[in-house]
Design an enzyme around this catalytic site. Structure first.
Site: not given
Length: 410
Positions: A180, A353, A382
């Site tokens: 991320s 996600d 995620h």
């Protein structure tokens, strides 16, 4: 509007779908065992050593004075210490920290699996999280300490950590895995400085983030307040983002009365990132929330919120042409040009996600010059990239296989 009321409204608006998901997944009250897991009380170093792995604590000073903490797992029982072994920097995402890579069982955690595979593992911590909250001259009580976003992490934190690991190991290049925000730092940092990217043999991008045009995370509800950075900072403060759980606890009391999921409902990381209940080990939740959310600056959250508005992979907007001119010598924030990233990239994305939206990933990949592999895991969200029970088979084994392939061919 009072800040407490504003946050309550935002949370109640943004959490509607989330509570619906929780209600569908968990119909009955689930009680935790009365026996607590010792890992619930362990910091990252203790999580590592309690599993029988060595752990070294290292500190790196960035050019702008932030002191970053790194935990090193130099070897394991399965892979004794030896010179010349490949090294990897593994970096967490938004509101996370290095412990996310060692919080599952040893055979399910990327940090331990890499060490067992013969890799020299370095777990990084970006500025402002609970393991990197010091500076050579500024205190976290000073708002100047918190005047950063992932722009500074890309410009200062990432090169400081990479250069330090190369210096310590003697390797000419290392591997890098980011989740991320950790991917955002790399895409930004390598586009600004291709020379930095050449120090990385392969960049493993887990839940890659460029722009956030398709984001479904509740972070999008903060976007209207991020148009002017000063207004955002006035509303939410000039320090760390939500240093207490007061409002989220109130939300949990109203919407999440099942004991097993109270900790999810209270936790902003789950709220912003979502989770895959089928692959979330519910018994480990108290371990995860010990260090999560790990902290970041309000300015960093503002930067994310801006990205959902301008739909560009750009630097922080300081709110006016004059302010941007002062910082960038141009009236608008510069856009990161990912076509300049020459580092080989292995993409791992999730089909559900909330933050690294599948459409955004599909737009990002063709802009990269050197895509080594591109794997989508349709059912993942995620946080599956750090905590899913099937992460070894769906993702981690692929990373290890690519590193071993390089070792065999060198």
């Amino acid at each position: 509007m009072d800040k407490r009321i504003l946050l309550s409204v935002l949370i109640s608006i943004s959490c509607g779908p989330f509570t619906g998901i929780l209600g569908l997944e968990f119909g009955n009250e689930i009680h935790r065992d009365t026996i607590t897991d010792p890992d619930e009380h362990r910091n990252v170093t203790e999580l590592i050593t309690s599993k029988g792995y060595p752990c070294e604590q290292h500190y790196v000073i960035t050019k702008d004075g932030y002191i970053l903490s790194l935990q090193r797992i130099p070897f394991s029982k399965r892979s004794p210490s030896q010179k010349g072994k490949p090294a990897i920097l593994v970096l967490h995402g938004l509101l996370s920290c290095s412990s996310c890579w060692v919080e599952n069982l040893a055979n399910e955690s990327l940090g331990f699996m890499l060490a067992d595979a013969g890799v020299d593992v370095w777990l990084g911590n970006s500025r402002g999280n609970k393991y990197s909250r010091t500076h050579v001259s500024l205190s976290p009580d000073d708002p100047r300490y918190w005047a950063f976003s992932w722009d500074e992490m890309a410009k200062y934190d990432l090169p400081a950590m990479i250069d330090y690991i190369i210096e310590q190991t003697g390797n000419k290049e290392i591997y890098y895995a980011g989740h991320s925000q950790g991917t955002e730092q790399a895409f930004a940092g390598f586009s600004l400085d291709p020379g930095l990217g050449k120090k990385v043999k392969t960049f493993f991008a887990l839940a890659p983030v460029g722009n956030l045009s398709g984001v479904e995370s509740p972070i999008r509800y903060l976007a209207p307040f991020a148009k002017g950075i000063e207004i955002f900072l006035e509303l939410f403060g000039k320090y760390d983002f939500l240093p207490n759980k007061e409002l989220f606890t109130l939300f949990a009391q109203d919407s999440c009365r099942r004991k097993a999921i109270d900790l999810i409902c209270e936790n902003i990381l789950f709220l912003l990132g979502g989770y895959d209940s089928a692959q979330l080990n519910m018994t480990r939740i108290p371990v995860y929330v010990r260090d999560h959310p790990a902290g970041t600056s309000v300015q960093n959250i503002a930067h994310y919120s801006q990205s959902t508005l301008n739909k560009k992979f750009s630097m922080l907007d300081f709110g006016s042409p004059a302010a941007n001119m002062k910082h960038y010598n141009q009236t608008t924030p510069p856009v990161y040009d990912v076509t300049k990233v020459e580092t080989p990239v292995a993409i791992f994305s999730g089909g559900h996600d909330w933050l690294a939206d599948p459409a955004d990933v599909r737009n990002l990949v063709p802009q990269l010059r050197n895509v080594r592999s591109n794997k989508n895991i349709p059912e993942w969200e995620h946080l599956d990239f750090i905590w899913a029970m099937d992460a070894p088979s769906k993702c981690y084994n692929d990373i290890i296989s690519m590193i071993k392939s390089d070792m065999e061919s060198s």
